[in-house]
Motif scaffolding. Structure first.
Motif, PDB file in Angstrom:
ATOM      1  N   UNK A   1       0.836  -1.214   0.000  1.00 28.07           N
ATOM      2  CA  UNK A   1       0.000   0.000   0.000  1.00 28.07           C
ATOM      3  C   UNK A   1       0.866   1.258   0.000  1.00 28.07           C
ATOM      4  N   UNK A   2       1.788   1.297  -0.959  1.00 22.51           N
ATOM      5  CA  UNK A   2       2.695   2.433  -1.094  1.00 22.51           C
ATOM      6  C   UNK A   2       2.616   2.981  -2.505  1.00 22.51           C
ATOM      7  N   UNK A   3       2.845   4.293  -2.625  1.00 19.53           N
ATOM      8  CA  UNK A   3       2.879   4.964  -3.921  1.00 19.53           C
ATOM      9  C   UNK A   3       4.099   5.867  -3.957  1.00 19.53           C
ATOM     10  N   UNK A   4       4.644   6.063  -5.138  1.00 16.26           N
ATOM     11  CA  UNK A   4       5.794   6.935  -5.328  1.00 16.26           C
ATOM     12  C   UNK A   4       5.402   8.063  -6.294  1.00 16.26           C
ATOM     13  N   UNK A   5       5.717   9.287  -5.876  1.00 13.06           N
ATOM     14  CA  UNK A   5       5.472  10.479  -6.689  1.00 13.06           C
ATOM     15  C   UNK A   5       6.780  11.239  -6.866  1.00 13.06           C
ATOM     16  N   UNK A   6       6.851  12.021  -7.941  1.00 18.75           N
ATOM     17  CA  UNK A   6       8.027  12.839  -8.224  1.00 18.75           C
ATOM     18  C   UNK A   6       7.557  14.177  -8.779  1.00 18.75           C
ATOM     19  N   UNK A   7       8.279  15.245  -8.388  1.00 16.82           N
ATOM     20  CA  UNK A   7       7.954  16.568  -8.906  1.00 16.82           C
ATOM     21  C   UNK A   7       8.269  16.631 -10.391  1.00 16.82           C
ATOM     22  N   UNK A   8       7.464  17.395 -11.112  1.00 16.04           N
ATOM     23  CA  UNK A   8       7.682  17.516 -12.554  1.00 16.04           C
ATOM     24  C   UNK A   8       9.000  18.192 -12.867  1.00 16.04           C
ATOM     25  N   UNK A   9       9.442  19.064 -11.987  1.00 19.19           N
ATOM     26  CA  UNK A   9      10.700  19.764 -12.216  1.00 19.19           C
ATOM     27  C   UNK A   9      11.921  18.897 -11.878  1.00 19.19           C
ATOM     28  N   UNK A  10      11.719  17.848 -11.058  1.00 18.14           N
ATOM     29  CA  UNK A  10      12.805  16.951 -10.674  1.00 18.14           C
ATOM     30  C   UNK A  10      12.287  15.506 -10.701  1.00 18.14           C
TER      31      UNK A  10
END
Length: 388
Positions: free
Chosen positions: A297-306
């Motif tokens: 039950x984990x998700x990974x997100x990343x900023x569009x700039x990085x």
């Protein structure tokens, strides 16, 4: 589990189990049914069920009526009514369980299309049957040559002779409609028998031929699976599988039936997951979805700039950010959620050698060179003494 190679032998001796026709699993048939009611007596004033399930080549089964009240039981080789002539088969199921099988397959017990059982097979019937079965491979090879000469776009997968040797059924697969009228004339003139052409699907072909799947077990369709449900690529997407047609396709060329086995569990686990198309808006910037771990039950997100640096969030944290965004509230950043997740202490169970097995990584450890040097030093004075 039953053998799948017993039907391809020449002298009737099984190839796989070497049990000479009496497998440890019950018999040499596919999709066998255990008669768990065989030791139970019928209620008073109730007659025995007069329909029997009869097995033929490659697991083909049909129901026949014991109109003459013959004394037969499971495992007997019998002669049944054919179209025309007679066929030879083995009784695979008898008694009350036949009712359940007929109900499962949608066969009416009072149907007039159900053929009758003639008699127990005599030695002459069995000899003719074995002789006809021995011709099948040679007939299949010659028929493929005739199909290639006529230029027909079809694949002949199997040939099954009737028990009396007067008729043969040719099973084939084709993408389009095939005009095989000229083919039937040539086959009937070449082999001198009645010809019946029967088209089967790719999954039915794999079920008839059998084989070993990528999991190392026998094919489900040739052992226990009877209903072929449609399988779509969405089943692989829900399970986070790579859409590689080589890995997802079975021996039939279609998507593997086992993709549907755990699909419901994945759908239940994904019920409260946020939509991957949603963006997370923070004061630092907008973050996009990268990947997920369904069972943790984990998700990974990343900023569009990085996009290189990923931030790990739980499902509840991601839903909390989305709920704040819908209220037009942007949290400061995603790093706070990642730090909060890392601060939670999680007990990790390490591998313990409880049974005295060696470690899998024992060969990865570098060799100790100091031991070699010590051994060399010990050997030197011994050599000097020998010289003296």
């Amino acid at each position: 589990m039953s053998c799948t190679s017993c039907s391809s032998t020449i002298n009737g001796i099984p190839k796989g189990c070497k049990s000479n026709g009496s497998c440890n699993s019950g018999n040499c048939g596919k999709m066998t049914v255990v008669d768990w009611l065989s030791n139970m007596t019928l209620p008073s004033n109730q007659e025995k069920f007069d329909l029997f399930e009869v097995r033929f080549k490659n697991g083909r089964k049909a129901f026949y009526r014991n109109a003459d009240n013959l004394s037969i039981q499971m495992g007997d080789v019998i002669a049944v009514e054919g179209n025309p002539g007679h066929d030879i088969g083995v009784i695979s199921l008898a008694g009350e369980l036949v009712k359940l099988q007929m109900k499962k397959k949608g066969v009416d017990q009072k149907s007039k299309e159900i053929l009758k059982i003639y008699r127990k097979a005599s030695q002459r019937d069995i000899d003719i049957w074995i002789e006809a079965r021995d011709k099948e491979l040679d007939v299949q090879r010659k028929s493929r040559l005739i199909i290639g000469r006529l230029g027909l776009s079809m694949k002949l997968s199997d040939v099954e002779y009737q028990g009396d040797g007067t008729k043969a059924t040719f099973y084939y697969t084709a993408d389009d409609r095939v005009d095989f009228r000229q083919l039937i004339r040539e086959l009937a003139g070449t082999f001198g028998i009645r010809i019946e052409m029967k088209q089967v699907g790719l999954r039915q072909e794999a079920a008839r031929l059998g084989g070993i799947g990528s999991c190392g077990r026998e094919l489900c369709c040739s052992t226990w699976l009877t209903d072929f449900r449609s399988v779509s690529t969405s089943a692989a997407r829900y399970q986070q599988l790579s859409l590689n047609p080589i890995k997802l396709a079975g021996q039939c060329g279609k998507l593997k039936c086992c993709l549907n086995y755990e699909l419901d569990s994945y759908l239940d686990a994904l019920a409260d997951f946020p939509n991957t198309d949603f963006k997370l808006f923070t004061e630092r910037g907008r973050a996009s979805f990268q990947k997920m771990d369904i069972f943790q039950r984990l998700l990974w997100y990343a900023y569009d700039e990085n996009p290189i640096q990923w931030h790990k969030l739980t499902v509840d944290q991601a839903n909390e950010v989305i709920a704040q965004n819908k209220k037009k509230i942007n949290p400061p950043n995603l790093e706070d959620f990642s730090l909060e997740l890392e601060s939670v202490s999680v007990e990790q169970k390490l591998f313990t050698d409880n049974v005295g097995q060696d470690s899998i990584t024992r060969f990865d450890k570098p060799k100790n060179k100091n031991k070699k040097r010590k051994n060399n030093k010990r050997r030197r004075p011994q050599n000097k003494n020998q010289k003296n």
